[in-house]
Design an enzyme around this catalytic site. Structure first.
Site, PDB file in Angstrom:
ATOM      1  N   CYS A 103       0.819  -1.215   0.000  1.00 37.62           N
ATOM      2  CA  CYS A 103       0.000   0.000   0.000  1.00 37.62           C
ATOM      3  C   CYS A 103       0.849   1.260   0.000  1.00 37.62           C
ATOM      4  CB  CYS A 103      -0.949  -0.008   1.199  1.00 37.62           C
ATOM      5  SG  CYS A 103      -0.107  -0.116   2.787  1.00 37.62           S
ATOM      6  N   HIS A 126      -1.462   0.995   7.256  1.00 39.12           N
ATOM      7  CA  HIS A 126      -1.874   1.155   5.861  1.00 39.12           C
ATOM      8  C   HIS A 126      -1.579   2.575   5.395  1.00 39.12           C
ATOM      9  CE1 HIS A 126      -4.020   0.050   2.267  1.00 39.12           C
ATOM     10  NE2 HIS A 126      -4.989   0.927   2.435  1.00 39.12           N
ATOM     11  N   ASN A 182      -7.900   4.925  -2.063  1.00 40.68           N
ATOM     12  CA  ASN A 182      -7.322   3.682  -1.563  1.00 40.68           C
ATOM     13  C   ASN A 182      -6.702   2.916  -2.742  1.00 40.68           C
ATOM     14  OD1 ASN A 182      -6.627   1.612   0.177  1.00 40.68           O
ATOM     15  ND2 ASN A 182      -8.657   1.409   1.058  1.00 40.68           N
TER      16      ASN A 182
END
Length: 447
Positions: free
Chosen positions: A74, A368, A389
């Site tokens: 991520c 994250h 995201n």
């Protein structure tokens, strides 16, 4: 009687607990609901859905979201997304992506060498020392931090996704990680034995060189060979054809991205007693590229933290950030809100902790990284934030999430901004030499 015997659970205690439960009129109702639906669904506050309407007063058009699939990259996706936003706008490439697999290759290669160095640096310590145990627990992984990606790009450049696309192992990384970590632990045995036998530095360097050659081969087998020279061929959003020949990864970066990465700095909010504000911090044994950019954080108040993010958004640039995404969030709806669930009311118990307490006691840390692409300001104050995201477009609003301002305050730990937005005081603080934190400090967590 020992203290342990006094603290042992007795049958009288259990009978008392059961009697107390029996006296609760709502006990069976709660039990039926939770056993059938789980804690989250039963405690969900649907008013949060209304509050988190995805409309923002400042909103960047950043196109289609990427998908990291079954990997922990991520931080890499988020960082490359911040770079591709401007590239896509300038060159009219709406759904263009930079190669996450290319940076993944060099990150893992450099992490292996970084691990070998840490093994040698701790070779005089016993295996049960905390530092050695920490190293062997996870020799390398997919995760990382902003400065680590900068270190890779500064050394190796970047390429378009079309030049080095995803492979089975980049998109589903568990097999590669398991195999590479097995090799690194085996190599650690060899390196520690060589040191214990007082082997010469030359022989140790030769052994290490052989190990790195094997790591390189493993990465080529699983991720593909990294591009060295390539042609960038594309058709822009106006259907015009372009080709740019004989590029290298570094010349591509310089021409198509062109950021001075030294201008982008990590800002954290860690309100713990051991980290005074307006001071910088680094983490021992955290990094990837030996001799490259080191991890460095400037700790600031949450008020400054948000002001810096807003300043960059107002200038039309998205913001990389790190958070604890699993806290009070609904993945499918794409909502991150402290009011999303009311476990305290459901369970009739107080689960409240301060942000500092959660960090100090292991309840929260950065897990994250994503990208802030918008903010809703009311009377100049943020109420909610738009988040890009990297979990594909099947979650949230076509892959975009909404983060409440209260959630940012509680569960966001890091943003990356251009240092031109720092006040003179913060700029001076950021330039100071950092305090070195222990390897296991929560600010060393990898997103």
């Amino acid at each position: 009687m020992s203290n342990e015997n006094q603290a042992a659970i007795s049958s009288d205690q259990i009978a008392r607990y059961q009697a107390s439960l029996n006296d609760r009129k709502d006990a069976k109702v709660v039990e039926r609901a939770v056993t059938h639906q789980g804690i989250l669904a039963t405690s969900a506050d649907f008013a949060s859905n209304t509050d988190m309407t995805p409309v923002f007063s400042i909103e960047l058009d950043t196109g289609k979201v990427a998908n990291q699939k079954q990997s922990g990259r991520c931080w890499m996706f988020a960082a490359l997304n911040t770079m591709r936003h401007e590239l896509a706008k300038q060159f009219k490439l709406k759904d263009f992506e930079l190669s996450q697999n290319y940076t993944n290759f060099w990150d893992k290669f450099e992490k292996a060498n970084y691990f070998y160095q840490n093994v040698l640096n701790t070779a005089d310590q016993p295996l049960n020392s905390r530092k050695v145990a920490f190293l062997m627990a996870t020799p390398q992984q997919d995760g990382g931090q902003w400065d680590m990606l900068c270190a890779v790009i500064e050394k190796y450049g970047i390429v378009p996704k079309s030049v080095m696309p995803e492979t089975y192992n980049s998109a589903k990384s568990s097999e590669l990680n398991g195999t590479l970590n097995k090799k690194l632990r085996k190599d650690a045995v060899t390196l520690r034995d060589l040191v214990a036998k007082n082997t010469s530095d030359k022989e140790i360097a030769a052994a290490r060189d052989k190990m790195l050659g094997e790591v390189y081969r493993l990465l080529c087998y699983t991720l593909g060979e990294p591009a060295q020279k390539f042609d960038f061929e594309y058709r822009d959003d106006d259907k015009n054809y372009h080709i740019d020949r004989d590029l290298t990864p570094k010349s591509f970066y310089d021409k198509y991205v062109g950021w001075n990465l030294a201008d982008y700095v990590s800002i954290i909010n860690a309100p713990t007693a051991d980290k005074p504000y307006n001071k910088t911090y680094t983490i021992e044994m955290l990094g990837n590229v030996l001799g490259g950019r080191a991890v460095k954080h400037l700790n600031v108040t949450m008020d400054d933290f948000k002001k810096l993010a807003i300043a960059q958004l107002k200038d039309g640039q998205s913001v990389w950030f790190g958070c604890d995404v699993g806290q009070s969030s609904d993945r499918q709806k794409g909502i991150m809100d402290t009011k999303a669930y009311d476990k305290n009311a459901l369970l009739d118990m107080d689960l409240t902790m301060t942000k500092a307490q959660r960090l100090d006691y292991g309840e929260s840390l950065m897990t994250h990284a994503m990208v802030i692409t918008g903010v809703d300001l009311v009377d100049g104050q943020p109420t909610k934030w738009k988040v890009e995201n990297s979990w594909g477009d099947k979650v949230g609003t076509k892959g975009y999430f909404v983060m409440s301002d209260s959630w940012m305050e509680e569960y966001c730990y890091q943003v990356v901004v251009n240092k031109k937005y720092l006040s003179d005081e913060l700029r001076q603080a950021q330039a100071e030499a950092p305090t070195v934190l222990a390897p296991w400090d929560p600010m060393g967590a990898l997103a």
